[in-house]
Design an enzyme around this catalytic site. Structure first.
Site, short mmCIF file in Angstrom:
data_model
loop_
_atom_site.label_atom_id
_atom_site.label_comp_id
_atom_site.label_asym_id
_atom_site.label_seq_id
_atom_site.Cartn_x
_atom_site.Cartn_y
_atom_site.Cartn_z
N PRO A 2 0.83 -1.22 0.00
CA PRO A 2 0.00 0.00 0.00
C PRO A 2 0.86 1.26 0.00
O PRO A 2 1.84 1.36 0.73
CB PRO A 2 -0.78 -0.09 1.31
CG PRO A 2 -0.53 -1.44 1.87
CD PRO A 2 0.69 -1.99 1.22
N GLU A 3 0.51 2.20 -0.83
CA GLU A 3 1.19 3.49 -0.83
C GLU A 3 0.21 4.54 -0.33
O GLU A 3 -0.94 4.24 0.00
CB GLU A 3 1.70 3.81 -2.24
CG GLU A 3 2.77 2.81 -2.67
CD GLU A 3 3.93 3.46 -3.41
OE1 GLU A 3 4.34 4.56 -3.01
OE2 GLU A 3 4.40 2.86 -4.38
N ARG A 168 20.33 18.91 -0.09
CA ARG A 168 20.67 17.49 -0.14
C ARG A 168 21.71 17.20 -1.22
O ARG A 168 21.55 17.61 -2.36
CB ARG A 168 19.41 16.65 -0.42
CG ARG A 168 18.40 16.67 0.71
CD ARG A 168 18.98 16.01 1.93
NE ARG A 168 18.13 16.22 3.10
CZ ARG A 168 17.36 15.28 3.63
NH1 ARG A 168 17.33 14.08 3.11
NH2 ARG A 168 16.62 15.54 4.69
#
Ligand SMILES: [Zn+2]
Length: 295
Positions: A2-3, A168
């Protein structure tokens, strides 16, 4: 697996069928399902019995139902569906599912909230709520306070996200999957959003312009939003269910799982490469690989 869109469908189902209900009984049938409730099954049951569930909430792939205990900010029933978990609302008369691990009887209407999980990577626990670190008046279960909000959360801080992402020194796809930066973006939706934004996942996050990050974020939201609408259409009965499937998968995927098939934008064959024990799919024409960086 499941996302976020599937989990949001479950959250909406919990809000509709379980929020506002009082717990009339708790039965833990499989201790592994509450292994993260360290005080054990008897404590789990005692902390739920007689409590009323508040409005269902979600952060990333975690779901929680606040409890109306006397202390403030109180506690919540916190759940994660893992690989195969389901939360079902069933009449008490319905036969037990083969992998029914936790049964929570709801007062007044003869229904039960059932946690069913074939592979038992998911689980439930009662956790303390703490003040949300980024928003006064809001609370979050202590266990998941380190997880960033997802981009559909009304309190998601877009400017802070753009600034943090541009610091990042990793590829943009890896940054999208970092739960401490942004939650709810799984492998499939990251690939879909990157294709829509015409960005290769290995592009250095720190090298993207602010407008490029904002455009990518808009595509992430568009992909997740479309998937939630598709996933939500199957949820219209007395049944809260997630099984990793949704209508989204049939219709709307542009790159994920389409290796060798033509790009829907330019016709170039979609490529697949290994990525963090999974796969990345992209169009080599629309999403140009970054040039090698000379050190
Ligand atoms: Zn293309």
């Amino acid at each position: 697996l499941p996302e976020l869109p599937e989990v949001e469908t479950v959250r909406a189902g919990l809000e509709r069928w379980v929020s506002g209900r009082v717990v009339a009984g708790v039965e833990v049938r499989h201790p592994r399902a509450i292994r993260r409730h360290l005080a054990g099954a008897a404590d789990f049951e005692a902390r739920l019995l007689g409590r009323r569930f508040g409005v269902a909430r979600r952060r990333g792939k975690y779901l929680w139902l606040p409890l109306d205990d006397a202390d403030s900010p109180g506690s919540a029933l916190l759940g994660h569906l893992g690989m195969s978990g389901q939360l079902l609302v069933q009449p008490a008369s319905a036969p037990d599912e083969a992998h029914l691990h936790v049964r929570i009887a709801l007062a007044d209407n003869g229904q039960e909230l059932r946690f069913v999980d074939q592979r038992t990577f998911g689980g439930l626990l009662v956790d303390e709520l703490i003040p949300a670190p980024d928003r006064s008046g809001d609370t979050v279960p202590e266990l998941i306070a380190h997880i960033a909000r997802d981009p559909l959360d009304p309190a998601f801080d877009e400017a802070a996200f753009v600034a943090r992402l541009r610091r990042r020194r990793s590829g943009i796809k890896r940054a999208l999957l970092d739960q401490s930066l942004i939650s709810g973006v799984g492998n499939i939706y990251a690939d879909e959003a990157l294709w829509r934004a015409k960005l290769h996942g290995e592009r250095l996050a720190a090298a993207l312009t602010r407008p490029a990050v904002r455009a990518l974020l808009a595509e992430v939201r568009a992909v997740l939003g479309a998937a939630i609408i598709a996933g939500g259409t199957s949820f219209d009965s007395l049944y809260v269910n997630v099984n990793g499937e949704s209508g989204y998968f049939d219709r709307t995927l542009n790159v994920y799982g389409r290796e060798g098939e033509p790009c829907n934008r330019c016709g170039t064959a979609i490529r697949r490469v290994a990525f963090m024990n999974r796969s990345s799919y992209f169009c080599p024409h629309c999403q140009r690989r970054p040039r090698a960086i000379r050190m």
